[in-house]
Design a protein around this motif. Structure first.
Motif, PDB file in Angstrom:
ATOM      1  N   SER A 106      51.563  33.559  65.157  1.00  0.00           N
ATOM      2  CA  SER A 106      51.133  34.515  64.144  1.00  0.00           C
ATOM      3  C   SER A 106      52.321  35.264  63.548  1.00  0.00           C
ATOM      4  CB  SER A 106      50.133  35.504  64.735  1.00  0.00           C
ATOM      5  OG  SER A 106      49.665  36.384  63.748  1.00  0.00           O
ATOM      6  N   ALA A 107      53.319  35.573  64.368  1.00  0.00           N
ATOM      7  CA  ALA A 107      54.516  36.255  63.870  1.00  0.00           C
ATOM      8  C   ALA A 107      55.248  35.381  62.863  1.00  0.00           C
ATOM      9  CB  ALA A 107      55.434  36.625  65.037  1.00  0.00           C
ATOM     10  N   PHE A 108      55.339  34.078  63.128  1.00  0.00           N
ATOM     11  CA  PHE A 108      55.956  33.170  62.158  1.00  0.00           C
ATOM     12  C   PHE A 108      55.150  33.134  60.860  1.00  0.00           C
ATOM     13  CE2 PHE A 108      58.639  31.155  65.438  1.00  0.00           C
ATOM     14  CZ  PHE A 108      59.806  31.059  64.707  1.00  0.00           C
ATOM     15  N   GLY A 109      53.833  33.157  60.982  1.00  0.00           N
ATOM     16  CA  GLY A 109      52.992  33.193  59.784  1.00  0.00           C
ATOM     17  C   GLY A 109      53.259  34.438  58.955  1.00  0.00           C
ATOM     18  N   ALA A 110      53.390  35.578  59.616  1.00  0.00           N
ATOM     19  CA  ALA A 110      53.698  36.829  58.910  1.00  0.00           C
ATOM     20  C   ALA A 110      55.038  36.720  58.202  1.00  0.00           C
ATOM     21  CB  ALA A 110      53.711  38.002  59.893  1.00  0.00           C
ATOM     22  N   PHE A 111      56.016  36.120  58.875  1.00  0.00           N
ATOM     23  CA  PHE A 111      57.334  35.937  58.272  1.00  0.00           C
ATOM     24  C   PHE A 111      57.234  35.129  56.987  1.00  0.00           C
ATOM     25  CE2 PHE A 111      60.936  33.023  57.734  1.00  0.00           C
ATOM     26  CZ  PHE A 111      61.947  33.937  57.467  1.00  0.00           C
ATOM     27  N   PHE A 164      54.628  34.647  55.039  1.00  0.00           N
ATOM     28  CA  PHE A 164      53.947  35.395  53.977  1.00  0.00           C
ATOM     29  C   PHE A 164      54.895  36.413  53.348  1.00  0.00           C
ATOM     30  CE2 PHE A 164      49.878  33.763  55.564  1.00  0.00           C
ATOM     31  CZ  PHE A 164      49.299  33.445  54.354  1.00  0.00           C
ATOM     32  N   LEU A 165      55.742  37.037  54.157  1.00  0.00           N
ATOM     33  CA  LEU A 165      56.719  37.980  53.616  1.00  0.00           C
ATOM     34  C   LEU A 165      57.735  37.268  52.729  1.00  0.00           C
ATOM     35  CD1 LEU A 165      57.631  40.908  53.532  1.00  0.00           C
ATOM     36  CD2 LEU A 165      58.993  40.467  55.589  1.00  0.00           C
ATOM     37  N   VAL A 166      58.190  36.101  53.148  1.00  0.00           N
ATOM     38  CA  VAL A 166      59.099  35.308  52.309  1.00  0.00           C
ATOM     39  C   VAL A 166      58.408  34.945  50.999  1.00  0.00           C
ATOM     40  CG1 VAL A 166      60.332  33.102  52.130  1.00  0.00           C
ATOM     41  CG2 VAL A 166      60.461  34.425  54.244  1.00  0.00           C
ATOM     42  N   SER A 167      57.117  34.636  51.051  1.00  0.00           N
ATOM     43  CA  SER A 167      56.363  34.313  49.829  1.00  0.00           C
ATOM     44  C   SER A 167      56.304  35.504  48.878  1.00  0.00           C
ATOM     45  CB  SER A 167      54.941  33.864  50.169  1.00  0.00           C
ATOM     46  OG  SER A 167      54.973  32.621  50.801  1.00  0.00           O
ATOM     47  N   VAL A 168      56.125  36.701  49.421  1.00  0.00           N
ATOM     48  CA  VAL A 168      56.120  37.902  48.597  1.00  0.00           C
ATOM     49  C   VAL A 168      57.456  38.041  47.865  1.00  0.00           C
ATOM     50  CG1 VAL A 168      56.136  40.442  48.659  1.00  0.00           C
ATOM     51  CG2 VAL A 168      54.434  39.173  49.972  1.00  0.00           C
ATOM     52  N   ILE A 169      58.542  37.831  48.586  1.00  0.00           N
ATOM     53  CA  ILE A 169      59.875  37.912  47.985  1.00  0.00           C
ATOM     54  C   ILE A 169      60.057  36.830  46.937  1.00  0.00           C
ATOM     55  CG2 ILE A 169      62.358  37.733  48.466  1.00  0.00           C
ATOM     56  CD1 ILE A 169      61.638  38.953  51.279  1.00  0.00           C
ATOM     57  N   ALA A 170      59.656  35.602  47.251  1.00  0.00           N
ATOM     58  CA  ALA A 170      59.808  34.484  46.306  1.00  0.00           C
ATOM     59  C   ALA A 170      58.998  34.728  45.039  1.00  0.00           C
ATOM     60  CB  ALA A 170      59.402  33.162  46.969  1.00  0.00           C
ATOM     61  N   LEU A 171      57.765  35.216  45.184  1.00  0.00           N
ATOM     62  CA  LEU A 171      56.938  35.508  44.003  1.00  0.00           C
ATOM     63  C   LEU A 171      57.549  36.641  43.184  1.00  0.00           C
ATOM     64  CD1 LEU A 171      53.374  35.225  45.568  1.00  0.00           C
ATOM     65  CD2 LEU A 171      54.304  33.766  43.748  1.00  0.00           C
ATOM     66  N   VAL A 183      49.764  40.747  66.463  1.00  0.00           N
ATOM     67  CA  VAL A 183      50.788  40.305  67.418  1.00  0.00           C
ATOM     68  C   VAL A 183      51.122  41.435  68.393  1.00  0.00           C
ATOM     69  CG1 VAL A 183      53.236  39.679  67.630  1.00  0.00           C
ATOM     70  CG2 VAL A 183      51.788  38.514  65.959  1.00  0.00           C
ATOM     71  N   ALA A 184      51.321  42.634  67.872  1.00  0.00           N
ATOM     72  CA  ALA A 184      51.652  43.776  68.732  1.00  0.00           C
ATOM     73  C   ALA A 184      50.544  44.027  69.758  1.00  0.00           C
ATOM     74  CB  ALA A 184      51.886  45.024  67.886  1.00  0.00           C
ATOM     75  N   LEU A 185      49.300  43.934  69.327  1.00  0.00           N
ATOM     76  CA  LEU A 185      48.180  44.139  70.249  1.00  0.00           C
ATOM     77  C   LEU A 185      48.109  43.050  71.310  1.00  0.00           C
ATOM     78  CD1 LEU A 185      45.439  45.386  67.752  1.00  0.00           C
ATOM     79  CD2 LEU A 185      46.572  46.720  69.545  1.00  0.00           C
ATOM     80  N   VAL A 186      48.328  41.797  70.905  1.00  0.00           N
ATOM     81  CA  VAL A 186      48.313  40.700  71.882  1.00  0.00           C
ATOM     82  C   VAL A 186      49.433  40.888  72.899  1.00  0.00           C
ATOM     83  CG1 VAL A 186      48.713  38.218  72.206  1.00  0.00           C
ATOM     84  CG2 VAL A 186      47.160  38.996  70.418  1.00  0.00           C
ATOM     85  N   LEU A 187      50.639  41.182  72.415  1.00  0.00           N
ATOM     86  CA  LEU A 187      51.776  41.344  73.326  1.00  0.00           C
ATOM     87  C   LEU A 187      51.594  42.545  74.251  1.00  0.00           C
ATOM     88  CD1 LEU A 187      54.772  40.406  71.003  1.00  0.00           C
ATOM     89  CD2 LEU A 187      53.658  38.986  72.756  1.00  0.00           C
ATOM     90  N   ALA A 188      50.993  43.604  73.742  1.00  0.00           N
ATOM     91  CA  ALA A 188      50.813  44.818  74.554  1.00  0.00           C
ATOM     92  C   ALA A 188      49.683  44.696  75.565  1.00  0.00           C
ATOM     93  CB  ALA A 188      50.555  46.018  73.641  1.00  0.00           C
ATOM     94  N   THR A 189      48.694  43.845  75.284  1.00  0.00           N
ATOM     95  CA  THR A 189      47.510  43.834  76.149  1.00  0.00           C
ATOM     96  C   THR A 189      47.211  42.507  76.839  1.00  0.00           C
ATOM     97  OG1 THR A 189      45.996  43.185  74.355  1.00  0.00           O
ATOM     98  CG2 THR A 189      46.401  45.555  74.658  1.00  0.00           C
ATOM     99  N   ILE A 199      49.205  42.444  52.814  1.00  0.00           N
ATOM    100  CA  ILE A 199      48.112  42.832  53.716  1.00  0.00           C
ATOM    101  C   ILE A 199      48.046  41.858  54.893  1.00  0.00           C
ATOM    102  CG2 ILE A 199      45.598  43.013  53.926  1.00  0.00           C
ATOM    103  CD1 ILE A 199      45.640  44.021  50.959  1.00  0.00           C
ATOM    104  N   ARG A 200      48.233  40.577  54.597  1.00  0.00           N
ATOM    105  CA  ARG A 200      48.202  39.575  55.665  1.00  0.00           C
ATOM    106  C   ARG A 200      49.369  39.759  56.628  1.00  0.00           C
ATOM    107  NH1 ARG A 200      44.973  34.385  53.769  1.00  0.00           N
ATOM    108  NH2 ARG A 200      45.129  34.050  55.990  1.00  0.00           N
ATOM    109  N   VAL A 201      50.533  40.120  56.098  1.00  0.00           N
ATOM    110  CA  VAL A 201      51.691  40.391  56.955  1.00  0.00           C
ATOM    111  C   VAL A 201      51.365  41.552  57.892  1.00  0.00           C
ATOM    112  CG1 VAL A 201      54.070  41.279  56.978  1.00  0.00           C
ATOM    113  CG2 VAL A 201      53.434  39.455  55.382  1.00  0.00           C
ATOM    114  N   ALA A 202      50.841  42.639  57.329  1.00  0.00           N
ATOM    115  CA  ALA A 202      50.520  43.821  58.140  1.00  0.00           C
ATOM    116  C   ALA A 202      49.494  43.475  59.220  1.00  0.00           C
ATOM    117  CB  ALA A 202      50.004  44.946  57.252  1.00  0.00           C
ATOM    118  N   PHE A 203      48.432  42.752  58.840  1.00  0.00           N
ATOM    119  CA  PHE A 203      47.411  42.370  59.819  1.00  0.00           C
ATOM    120  C   PHE A 203      48.034  41.556  60.947  1.00  0.00           C
ATOM    121  CE2 PHE A 203      44.560  39.301  61.679  1.00  0.00           C
ATOM    122  CZ  PHE A 203      43.468  40.078  62.034  1.00  0.00           C
TER     123      PHE A 203
END
Length: 194
Positions: free
Chosen positions: A175-180, A182-189, A35-41, A26-30
């Protein structure tokens, strides 16, 4: 990276692997949506600019989401015990949210300073929690790296917040690095559980 997840340090109950994985996803998705909204606007806004309404909302929502995610994880632990670390983290997030509400009426530079200080402090909390959690939950090395990077990135963002070239794209990258991580943590867990 500024995504502190906290479990009770005073009890042996911690969020389960599947619960943590779901929260991390959920944190990755958020983060990716943010990030997409910041970059777009708002990516072109630099330190001397005043935040647009969209930029202001995005900057206020980010630390507030961290408070909500910490509260969700605290509830997943299903203990009645008050956790000093999660309480500190939520208080820091709420203070940052309040500080950001004030900062967005000033300049992007002021908002970056608030964001940088929060990232530094939140990263330090994440680092401590991940080190404590590695025995009970395991697979915390991504969160250790993420916390360390948050400390360094937060210090950099705060120190350069007044620079004419500082922009919101900096915090989008953060924030993109943070998402990365968290995704690595999901894989590790998942690997540890399997």
């Amino acid at each position: 990276m500024t995504h502190t997840t906290v479990t009770p340090a005073t009890t042996t109950t911690v969020p389960s692997g599947p619960g943590l994985r779901s929260l991390y996803l959920i944190r990755v998705a958020f983060s990716l949506i943010w990030v997409a909204l910041v970059l777009a606007t708002s990516a072109s806004l630099v330190s001397r600019d005043r935040p647009t309404v969209i930029a202001a909302v995005l900057l206020v929502v980010y630390p507030l989401w961290d408070v909500i995610a910490t509260l969700l994880e605290r509830r997943m632990a299903a203990t009645g015990a008050t956790n000093r670390v999660s309480t500190i983290n939520m208080a820091l997030g709420l203070a940052t949210t309040a500080g950001m509400v004030i900062a967005v009426f000033s300049t992007i530079g002021t908002a970056l300073l608030v964001f940088g200080v929060w990232a530094l402090l939140s990263g330090a909390i994440q680092l401590v929690v991940a080190i404590r959690r590695r025995r009970t939950v395991g697979a915390q090395w991504p969160m250790v790296i993420s916390g360390g990077q948050s400390v360094l990135a937060g210090a950099t963002v705060a120190a350069t917040s007044a620079s004419a070239t500082s922009s919101l794209s900096t915090v989008a990258g953060y924030s993109a690095f943070g998402a990365f991580w968290f995704l690595v943590s999901v894989i590790a867990l998942s690997v540890r559980r399997g």
